[in-house]
Design a protein around this motif. Sequence first.
Motif, PDB file in Angstrom:
ATOM      1  N   ALA A 504       0.831  -1.212   0.000  1.00  0.00           N
ATOM      2  CA  ALA A 504       0.000   0.000   0.000  1.00  0.00           C
ATOM      3  C   ALA A 504       0.867   1.265   0.000  1.00  0.00           C
ATOM      4  CB  ALA A 504      -0.925   0.002   1.219  1.00  0.00           C
ATOM      5  N   ASP A 505       1.965   1.209   0.733  1.00  0.00           N
ATOM      6  CA  ASP A 505       2.881   2.357   0.756  1.00  0.00           C
ATOM      7  C   ASP A 505       3.427   2.631  -0.641  1.00  0.00           C
ATOM      8  OD1 ASP A 505       2.616   2.617   3.520  1.00  0.00           O
ATOM      9  OD2 ASP A 505       4.326   1.288   3.913  1.00  0.00           O
ATOM     10  N   LEU A 506       3.824   1.574  -1.335  1.00  0.00           N
ATOM     11  CA  LEU A 506       4.414   1.740  -2.663  1.00  0.00           C
ATOM     12  C   LEU A 506       3.364   2.184  -3.682  1.00  0.00           C
ATOM     13  CD1 LEU A 506       6.882  -1.290  -2.772  1.00  0.00           C
ATOM     14  CD2 LEU A 506       7.390   1.122  -2.345  1.00  0.00           C
ATOM     15  N   GLU A 507       2.157   1.669  -3.571  1.00  0.00           N
ATOM     16  CA  GLU A 507       1.082   2.131  -4.457  1.00  0.00           C
ATOM     17  C   GLU A 507       0.846   3.623  -4.284  1.00  0.00           C
ATOM     18  OE1 GLU A 507      -2.455  -0.089  -3.878  1.00  0.00           O
ATOM     19  OE2 GLU A 507      -1.561  -2.002  -4.493  1.00  0.00           O
ATOM     20  N   SER A 508       0.789   4.058  -3.049  1.00  0.00           N
ATOM     21  CA  SER A 508       0.582   5.481  -2.771  1.00  0.00           C
ATOM     22  C   SER A 508       1.752   6.307  -3.296  1.00  0.00           C
ATOM     23  CB  SER A 508       0.416   5.686  -1.267  1.00  0.00           C
ATOM     24  OG  SER A 508       0.316   7.052  -0.950  1.00  0.00           O
ATOM     25  N   PHE A 509       2.962   5.789  -3.128  1.00  0.00           N
ATOM     26  CA  PHE A 509       4.162   6.482  -3.593  1.00  0.00           C
ATOM     27  C   PHE A 509       4.136   6.679  -5.104  1.00  0.00           C
ATOM     28  CE2 PHE A 509       8.617   6.175  -5.073  1.00  0.00           C
ATOM     29  CZ  PHE A 509       9.174   7.258  -4.407  1.00  0.00           C
ATOM     30  N   LEU A 510       3.629   5.684  -5.843  1.00  0.00           N
ATOM     31  CA  LEU A 510       3.629   5.733  -7.301  1.00  0.00           C
ATOM     32  C   LEU A 510       2.466   6.527  -7.880  1.00  0.00           C
ATOM     33  CD1 LEU A 510       4.579   2.028  -8.123  1.00  0.00           C
ATOM     34  CD2 LEU A 510       6.062   4.027  -8.279  1.00  0.00           C
ATOM     35  N   ASP A 511       1.406   6.707  -7.112  1.00  0.00           N
ATOM     36  CA  ASP A 511       0.179   7.310  -7.630  1.00  0.00           C
ATOM     37  C   ASP A 511       0.399   8.646  -8.323  1.00  0.00           C
ATOM     38  OD1 ASP A 511      -1.721   5.417  -7.274  1.00  0.00           O
ATOM     39  OD2 ASP A 511      -2.354   6.100  -5.277  1.00  0.00           O
ATOM     40  N   ASP A 512       1.260   9.488  -7.746  1.00  0.00           N
ATOM     41  CA  ASP A 512       1.467  10.821  -8.334  1.00  0.00           C
ATOM     42  C   ASP A 512       2.780  10.892  -9.114  1.00  0.00           C
ATOM     43  OD1 ASP A 512       3.185  10.687  -6.222  1.00  0.00           O
ATOM     44  OD2 ASP A 512       2.665  12.649  -5.374  1.00  0.00           O
ATOM     45  N   ARG A 513       3.368   9.721  -9.398  1.00  0.00           N
ATOM     46  CA  ARG A 513       4.640   9.701 -10.114  1.00  0.00           C
ATOM     47  C   ARG A 513       4.552   9.059 -11.499  1.00  0.00           C
ATOM     48  NH1 ARG A 513       6.084   9.855  -4.787  1.00  0.00           N
ATOM     49  NH2 ARG A 513       8.036  10.962  -4.296  1.00  0.00           N
ATOM     50  N   VAL A 514       3.647   8.116 -11.684  1.00  0.00           N
ATOM     51  CA  VAL A 514       3.520   7.432 -12.972  1.00  0.00           C
ATOM     52  C   VAL A 514       2.045   7.319 -13.332  1.00  0.00           C
ATOM     53  CG1 VAL A 514       5.646   6.092 -12.670  1.00  0.00           C
ATOM     54  CG2 VAL A 514       3.460   5.132 -11.922  1.00  0.00           C
ATOM     55  N   ALA A 515       1.775   7.075 -14.610  1.00  0.00           N
ATOM     56  CA  ALA A 515       0.399   6.861 -15.067  1.00  0.00           C
ATOM     57  C   ALA A 515      -0.206   5.651 -14.369  1.00  0.00           C
ATOM     58  CB  ALA A 515       0.382   6.651 -16.583  1.00  0.00           C
ATOM     59  N   ASP A 516      -1.523   5.646 -14.232  1.00  0.00           N
ATOM     60  CA  ASP A 516      -2.166   4.590 -13.449  1.00  0.00           C
ATOM     61  C   ASP A 516      -1.900   3.197 -14.014  1.00  0.00           C
ATOM     62  OD1 ASP A 516      -3.688   4.928 -15.725  1.00  0.00           O
ATOM     63  OD2 ASP A 516      -5.614   5.033 -14.681  1.00  0.00           O
ATOM     64  N   TYR A 517      -1.776   3.085 -15.351  1.00  0.00           N
ATOM     65  CA  TYR A 517      -1.560   1.758 -15.926  1.00  0.00           C
ATOM     66  C   TYR A 517      -0.146   1.234 -15.668  1.00  0.00           C
ATOM     67  CZ  TYR A 517       0.586   4.372 -19.837  1.00  0.00           C
ATOM     68  OH  TYR A 517       1.361   5.195 -20.608  1.00  0.00           O
ATOM     69  N   LYS A 518       0.735   2.109 -15.165  1.00  0.00           N
ATOM     70  CA  LYS A 518       2.093   1.683 -14.833  1.00  0.00           C
ATOM     71  C   LYS A 518       2.233   1.254 -13.371  1.00  0.00           C
ATOM     72  CE  LYS A 518       4.285   4.730 -18.247  1.00  0.00           C
ATOM     73  NZ  LYS A 518       5.260   5.831 -18.457  1.00  0.00           N
ATOM     74  N   VAL A 519       1.232   1.518 -12.559  1.00  0.00           N
ATOM     75  CA  VAL A 519       1.292   1.108 -11.153  1.00  0.00           C
ATOM     76  C   VAL A 519       1.135  -0.406 -11.085  1.00  0.00           C
ATOM     77  CG1 VAL A 519       0.216   1.269  -8.884  1.00  0.00           C
ATOM     78  CG2 VAL A 519       0.368   3.303 -10.344  1.00  0.00           C
ATOM     79  N   PRO A 520       2.080  -1.131 -10.477  1.00  0.00           N
ATOM     80  CA  PRO A 520       1.982  -2.590 -10.425  1.00  0.00           C
ATOM     81  C   PRO A 520       0.675  -3.068  -9.800  1.00  0.00           C
ATOM     82  CG  PRO A 520       4.183  -1.902  -9.826  1.00  0.00           C
ATOM     83  CD  PRO A 520       3.356  -0.649  -9.925  1.00  0.00           C
ATOM     84  N   ALA A 521       0.154  -4.130 -10.392  1.00  0.00           N
ATOM     85  CA  ALA A 521      -1.078  -4.708  -9.869  1.00  0.00           C
ATOM     86  C   ALA A 521      -0.815  -5.516  -8.608  1.00  0.00           C
ATOM     87  CB  ALA A 521      -1.715  -5.603 -10.932  1.00  0.00           C
ATOM     88  N   ALA A 522       0.447  -5.837  -8.354  1.00  0.00           N
ATOM     89  CA  ALA A 522       0.808  -6.567  -7.140  1.00  0.00           C
ATOM     90  C   ALA A 522       2.282  -6.313  -6.838  1.00  0.00           C
ATOM     91  CB  ALA A 522       0.553  -8.064  -7.314  1.00  0.00           C
ATOM     92  N   PHE A 523       2.616  -6.417  -5.559  1.00  0.00           N
ATOM     93  CA  PHE A 523       4.004  -6.298  -5.115  1.00  0.00           C
ATOM     94  C   PHE A 523       4.376  -7.571  -4.357  1.00  0.00           C
ATOM     95  CE2 PHE A 523       2.567  -1.973  -5.614  1.00  0.00           C
ATOM     96  CZ  PHE A 523       3.674  -1.291  -6.117  1.00  0.00           C
ATOM     97  N   GLN A 550       2.305 -16.104 -13.500  1.00  0.00           N
ATOM     98  CA  GLN A 550       1.517 -16.395 -14.699  1.00  0.00           C
ATOM     99  C   GLN A 550       0.039 -16.633 -14.415  1.00  0.00           C
ATOM    100  OE1 GLN A 550       2.471 -16.263 -18.150  1.00  0.00           O
ATOM    101  NE2 GLN A 550       3.846 -15.035 -16.880  1.00  0.00           N
ATOM    102  N   ASP A 551      -0.266 -17.193 -13.263  1.00  0.00           N
ATOM    103  CA  ASP A 551      -1.665 -17.503 -12.938  1.00  0.00           C
ATOM    104  C   ASP A 551      -2.248 -16.571 -11.878  1.00  0.00           C
ATOM    105  OD1 ASP A 551      -1.551 -19.707 -14.696  1.00  0.00           O
ATOM    106  OD2 ASP A 551      -0.677 -20.966 -13.120  1.00  0.00           O
ATOM    107  N   ARG A 552      -1.540 -15.501 -11.554  1.00  0.00           N
ATOM    108  CA  ARG A 552      -1.944 -14.628 -10.449  1.00  0.00           C
ATOM    109  C   ARG A 552      -3.335 -14.034 -10.668  1.00  0.00           C
ATOM    110  NH1 ARG A 552       0.931 -11.469  -6.826  1.00  0.00           N
ATOM    111  NH2 ARG A 552       2.340 -13.254  -6.842  1.00  0.00           N
ATOM    112  N   PHE A 553      -3.658 -13.615 -11.905  1.00  0.00           N
ATOM    113  CA  PHE A 553      -4.922 -12.906 -12.147  1.00  0.00           C
ATOM    114  C   PHE A 553      -5.875 -13.685 -13.062  1.00  0.00           C
ATOM    115  CE2 PHE A 553      -1.491  -9.792 -11.542  1.00  0.00           C
ATOM    116  CZ  PHE A 553      -1.950  -9.175 -10.393  1.00  0.00           C
ATOM    117  N   THR A 554      -5.549 -14.938 -13.325  1.00  0.00           N
ATOM    118  CA  THR A 554      -6.387 -15.698 -14.260  1.00  0.00           C
ATOM    119  C   THR A 554      -7.158 -16.820 -13.588  1.00  0.00           C
ATOM    120  OG1 THR A 554      -4.506 -17.133 -14.791  1.00  0.00           O
ATOM    121  CG2 THR A 554      -4.875 -15.205 -16.208  1.00  0.00           C
ATOM    122  N   GLU A 555      -6.893 -17.037 -12.320  1.00  0.00           N
ATOM    123  CA  GLU A 555      -7.582 -18.124 -11.626  1.00  0.00           C
ATOM    124  C   GLU A 555      -8.872 -17.623 -10.976  1.00  0.00           C
ATOM    125  OE1 GLU A 555      -3.755 -20.886 -10.411  1.00  0.00           O
ATOM    126  OE2 GLU A 555      -4.619 -19.530  -8.929  1.00  0.00           O
TER     127      GLU A 555
END
Length: 555
Positions: A504-523, A550-555
């Motif tokens: 959550a800390d890293l997501e918040s850190f990236l929010d105002d630094r990169v476009a939303d599609y560049k924010v990792p979906a998981a850490f 590979q199966d993180r978001f497809t299951e």
Amino acid sequence: MLAWPEKTIYEGVASVASDRPDRTAVVFRGTDWSYAELLEESRALAHGLADLGVSAGDVVAVWLGNRPEWIVSQLATSFLGAAMVAVNTRYRTHELEYMLTDSVASVLVTEESLLGRNYHEMLETAVPELATQSPDSFAPGSIPALEGVVSLDSPSNLSALRGYESVLETGRDRLGGERRNDGRNSLEPASDPTAPAAIFYTSGTTSDPKGCLQSNRSLLNHSAHVADHLGVTDEDVGVATLPFCGIWGYNTLFSHLATGATLVAKTHFDPEATLELVDEYDATALTGLGVMFERLLEHESFARSRVGTIERGVVGFVSKGFDEALFERIEETFGFPVVQPYGLSEANSQIFVGDPADSMSRRKRVGGPPIHPAIDATIVDPETREELPTGEEGELALRGYLLADGYLGNPEATAEAFDESGWFYTGDLCTMDDDGYVYYRSRLDDALRTRGFLVAPREIAATVEEHPAVRSCEVVGAPHPRHGEVPVAFVVAADDRGFNVSAADLESFLDDRVADYKVPAAFEFVDEFPTTEGPNGEKVQKTLLRDRVQDRFTE
């Protein structure tokens, strides 16, 4: 215009030697080798190898650390019109066996051990016949093409090994045969600049390594152009920190020999030894990885006065990721403008290198102007291979004298990467600006296509690494049912910096630094990344990281 359009590597270095025979070419363990001595031993070795049956079109593998005999072996094979396979000094038994088999090498030149690796023991495992046969009746079944092994060291239990000195003596005897008129005439050097001179194997992080066939013309001319771009002259003294067996170390080596400069060789990189050699020989040029310079800076005996003679160098950050603070620290402490290189085995190293006269902000990017106008470059759509407008990210395509002549014994891979118009498609995601500068972003295999955008994982990782609680980061793509692919970040926390960090800390850190599609979906937080050895050190095995998600978001 090429420096030596019609010369082989041997002929190019021989022409330098004819102008300055007594000039020191290489220093190794306190001994100076003049250009004349280097050429004399290479001729003797060429004749000795010829006595073993090596001729034009054959392949000789060389498994040595950075030392004069490595250079002599390359000059000798070029003399014969044969190709040299540059075997990685860090290879283990399986990798050696694969390379010897795939390259169809008829002779191997090696030593007993290096960096704690016993080459003779590995050879006995790969080629057990070496312990049961004699040199003159050697007929291996394990690696059928291999007809002889030459070692710098006297073997203990490998009866089929030939001593390097004995092969040299045979060569000297053959060279003298013409004068004695006993029928053992000396040979004339090969003169086809288009003949393969060296074979460099790709790292094999995503597939079996492929042998890149580099010609005499390509290697000799590109090395000379590197010297010209960096300002290396016959007055320079360089210290070899990069392994000769890798294309970057190779071009650095021959950029010195092609200009009559002096190179101080060390079998492998060691920070204290490097500082001693720079200090003792008043070295003016130093090239290496960022982590090598970092180890120099952090060594207990480092002092600015010990490296004060350094005037130029190239520093590579790609393998471990760009470190802006380290870049600035290197430049401030060493006192020369740091430039970064772009290159690959199929097209030489240092193809695009920052101009030392450019601003620091420009030199902080990987790449720069082409080092020679004979290099053609364009950025294309990875799928259609149509040229893209300036500034757009796409696949880098190259054309010109510097390209390999395809992949050894692999016509399918060659046809996929090299087209009929002479273009080589690098598989690298790059951009080109209005000045023709090319900057590397990532491997296309690593690049992500998420929400319709092409994204360089290294850009995301570099931003994550700006967080004070993060030591390092790697980003890979994971299949996603809605977005096609999404970035996932693997993070090594900097626990010693007194911070705690969460996803959550890293997501918040990236929010105002990169476009939303560049924010990792998981850490994912890990202790270290899986790595494999390359010619210039460890490389992160991105394939293993991708497998984990590979199966993180497809299951």
